[in-house]
Design an enzyme around this catalytic site. Structure first.
Site, mmCIF file in Angstrom:
data_model
loop_
_atom_site.group_PDB
_atom_site.id
_atom_site.type_symbol
_atom_site.label_atom_id
_atom_site.label_comp_id
_atom_site.label_asym_id
_atom_site.label_seq_id
_atom_site.Cartn_x
_atom_site.Cartn_y
_atom_site.Cartn_z
ATOM 1 N N HIS A 1 -32.327 92.442 34.215
ATOM 2 C CA HIS A 1 -32.804 93.810 34.395
ATOM 3 C C HIS A 1 -31.677 94.735 34.859
ATOM 4 O O HIS A 1 -31.521 95.839 34.359
ATOM 5 C CB HIS A 1 -33.951 93.825 35.404
ATOM 6 N N GLU B 1 -11.376 78.364 8.323
ATOM 7 C CA GLU B 1 -10.740 78.210 9.632
ATOM 8 C C GLU B 1 -9.618 77.194 9.620
ATOM 9 O O GLU B 1 -8.984 76.968 10.643
ATOM 10 C CB GLU B 1 -11.763 77.714 10.662
ATOM 11 N N ASP C 1 -9.403 79.808 15.034
ATOM 12 C CA ASP C 1 -9.049 78.457 14.611
ATOM 13 C C ASP C 1 -8.001 78.480 13.498
ATOM 14 O O ASP C 1 -7.099 77.645 13.479
ATOM 15 C CB ASP C 1 -10.294 77.679 14.158
ATOM 16 N N CYS D 1 -14.673 87.153 11.084
ATOM 17 C CA CYS D 1 -15.443 87.215 12.318
ATOM 18 C C CYS D 1 -14.632 86.788 13.531
ATOM 19 O O CYS D 1 -15.178 86.540 14.584
ATOM 20 C CB CYS D 1 -16.720 86.392 12.192
#
Lengths: 571, 88
Positions: free
Chosen positions: A187, A430, A454, A501
């Protein structure tokens, strides 16, 4: 002194500590005053709770928003639960004072919610604990913590911020928020981001280190808290704060814009996430899809494998949140530095060159099929899920994964369970092997996604954790850049989409190079979405192409990086 | 006793607000209302139990009503669930 916590809401705040120490809720001296009297006290307490909570909800609705106020109206609804009330009355009848009754019943429900599978529902436990504290305070005649009279420049330091505490809070008087508990989805974190206040959470023993009036610098971007900084540090952070605010104002205009270069050519800008709840934040931050959803979180902090239903629900939640937008989900990437106890993986001499990711999964088809089935099913409605295979190094691995996927489809077909018949299956590039045979892999994949962390480590044969060799670890090494270029070219030739990514996708120095080579999709951290969109928008295709050509003529990492960084400086 | 099967269609499932909508419509009905889900029978007048049963979007549930206003309650309950519990 520097304290470290979790970076929960970006920004830099400087100010004076205001420590919130909770009022004592000790009721051990309260004596039982008889059944009728205690029942009447319960009624009065609940009525007072409803009155105060409704007033707070009204204030929050006005100051923060409808959604935030619902946390409080929800507490009224919970306390109105006939079962919960009956249980409190029962406890009172059998000789407990109201305080003890309220305490035990609320704690029981809080524990019950804390144990459910659904990540969002688990947060109701926090609400019930807040409800418990405030109800006890009312019964004991203690007043609520009042934060409406804070001096400007206050840094709130608390164990945890409860919804009720934040009611009277005036944003303009708060420099930052600092708590001892809570994570990025708590919260306090959500509230801090909604109010655009810097926040660092989960700083151990913050209330023991920090005294009222201490000078504090809170860096919500790094999670660092500097206690009683010297004048030089203060000036440095004041400058950072100014830069951050200017940057935020500048970037806000990019939130609802498409991602295009200066010529209007469209790119896709996605976010990397690690849990289902982060998808909402990514969407809010302006991400057009999810380029990498790491599934490891589902498998960690447990004692056994998550079953198909648990996985299905997590994937489907993201699929729904991102309805109409793509979601690339990476299948289980275990091994290397990511161990999961209950899988019983054996220690290896060379874990990074060992039995990890797709290699492990293909050897455990019974385990892998559970994940593939969950993914197929989760994509049934929105058809936006894409399956991404980590650490592929040869064509056979893709074929085996596809064979397993087809077997899962046949099973679901026979069971008459809905699934996405045309789900896309692609490869994360990778390894140097995958980069070298990108043309062959492209024949068998529906898409590529380049994982630069990687790829860099394996191409350079360097352990980035080893200080003696880490200087070799750079995506700007010509070897790594050539690999990336080769992969993008192979994808273009085969006509499949290609994304990136890794962290490099958000690096302003690398972005023009990737644009020039024709990368279709950039997937970056949620915090980098707007800055990446702004960066892409600054480049003309012809300029980026020229830059790429010149860069690839350079022979060292220092050369390529220096050249690209100089070009990346906004004029 | 009357009962009917239906499907939860709203995105949040029986989360706080949808559950509130459902419970407040049921609480004054003069009959027992139970939701059968995942092998459990949940009292639909208890928001706590309803939420804790983690009924998600797409869940097939059965609603059972028993008592004076059972027909009215069942109609209302099914109508609410099928119209998305104010969450569409």
């Amino acid at each position: 002194m520097i304290l470290q916590g979790i970076a929960a809401s970006d920004g830099v705040g400087l100010g004076r500590a205001v420590c919130i120490r909770e009022v004592s809720l000790d009721y051990s001296n309260v004596r039982y005053s008889g059944k009728e009297r205690e029942k009447a006290r319960l009624q009065e307490g609940i009525a007072e709770f409803e009155r105060r909570t409704a007033a707070m909800a009204a204030q929050i609705r006005e100051r923060v928003g409808e959604k935030e106020s619902e946390i409080l109206t929800g507490q009224i609804a919970m306390l109105a639960d006939p079962f919960m009330r009956a249980q409190m009355e029962e406890a009172v009848e059998s000789g407990s004072c109201v305080e003890a009754a309220a305490d035990s019943v609320c704690t029981m429900y809080a524990d019950m919610f804390a144990a459910v599978e659904d990540e969002l529902m688990r947060q109701r436990a926090t609400d019930i604990r807040d409800l418990r504290g405030r109800l006890l305070a009312i019964l004991l005649g203690a007043s609520d913590v009042d934060l409406s009279q804070l001096a400007p420049g206050s840094v709130l330091v608390a164990r945890d911020l409860t919804p009720s505490m934040t009611v009277g809070l005036k944003k303009e008087n708060i420099a930052a928020i600092l708590t001892e508990t809570g994570g990025r989805t708590s919260h306090s974190a959500i509230l801090a981001r909604a109010l655009e206040l810097p926040a660092v959470l989960s700083v151990p023993k913050a209330l023991e280190f920090i005294k009222d009036g201490d000078g504090l610098i809170v860096d919500g971007g790094t999670g660092e808290v500097i206690l009683n900084p010297d004048e030089r540090t203060r000036r440095e952070y004041l400058k950072r704060q100014e830069d951050f605010q200017a940057q935020r104002a500048l970037l806000a205009v990019y939130r609802d814009r498409p991602t295009t270069d200066a010529d209007g050519r469209l790119y896709r800008l996605y976010a990397n996430i690690g849990s289902a709840t982060e998808a909402k934040a990514a969407l809010h931050a302006g991400a057009e899809g999810i380029g990498l959803f790491r599934t490891e979180f589902l498998f960690m902090n447990r004692t056994s494998l998550p079953d198909e239903t648990v996985q299905y629900e997590a994937y489907r939640a993201v699929s729904h949140t991102m309805a109409g937008r793509e979601v690339f989900i990476r299948t289980l990437d275990v091994g290397g530095d990511k161990a999961i106890d209950y899988l019983g993986m054996k220690p290896e001499d060379n874990p990074f060159l060992g039995h990890r990711a797709i290699r492990y999964c293909l050897d455990r088809p019974e385990l892998y099929k559970v994940q593939l089935r969950a993914l197929l099913r989760a994509g049934a409605e929105e058809k936006n899920i894409r399956i991404m295979l980590p650490l592929v190094s040869c064509v056979e691995e893709v074929r085996m994964a596809r064979k397993l996927l087809e077997a899962c489809k046949a099973e679901l077909e026979a069971e008459k369970v809905p699934y996405d018949k045309n789900i896309a299956l692609g490869v994360m590039i990778e390894t140097p092997a995958a980069a070298l045979i990108a043309d062959l892999l492209a024949q068998e994949s529906d898409f590529f996604s380049i994982g630069t962390n990687d790829l860099t480590q394996y191409t350079m044969a360097v352990d980035r954790g080893n200080a003696m060799v880490e200087k070799l670890y750079s995506v700007f090494q010509p070897a790594v850049l050539r690999s990336i270029r080769n992969v993008i070219e192979a994808a273009k030739k085969a006509g499949i989409p290609v994304g990136m990514c890794g962290e490099a996708a958000a690096d302003p120095a690398l972005i023009p190079l990737l644009m020039a080579w024709g990368l279709d999709e950039f997937s970056v951290s949620t915090a980098s979405v707007l800055s990446s969109r702004a960066c892409i928008s600054r480049w003309h295709g012809s300029e980026a192409a020229k830059l790429a050509q010149e860069t690839m003529g350079l022979s060292t990492a220092a050369g390529t990086e220096g050249y690209l960084r100089a070009a990346a400086e906004p004029a | 006793m009357v009962s009917a099967k239906t499907k939860v269609i709203n995105p949040q499932g029986m989360h706080m607000r949808p559950a509130q909508v459902f419970v407040s419509a049921m609480k004054n009905m003069d009959c027992e209302v139970r939701v059968l889900y995942n092998g459990k029978s949940i009292d639909a007048k208890s928001i706590m139990r309803l939420m804790a049963s983690c009924i998600k979007q797409g869940a097939e549930i059965e609603i059972q009503c028993n008592g004076a206003q059972e027909v009215e309650a069942l109609k209302k309950a099914v109508e609410l669930v099928e119209s998305g519990l104010g969450d569409l």
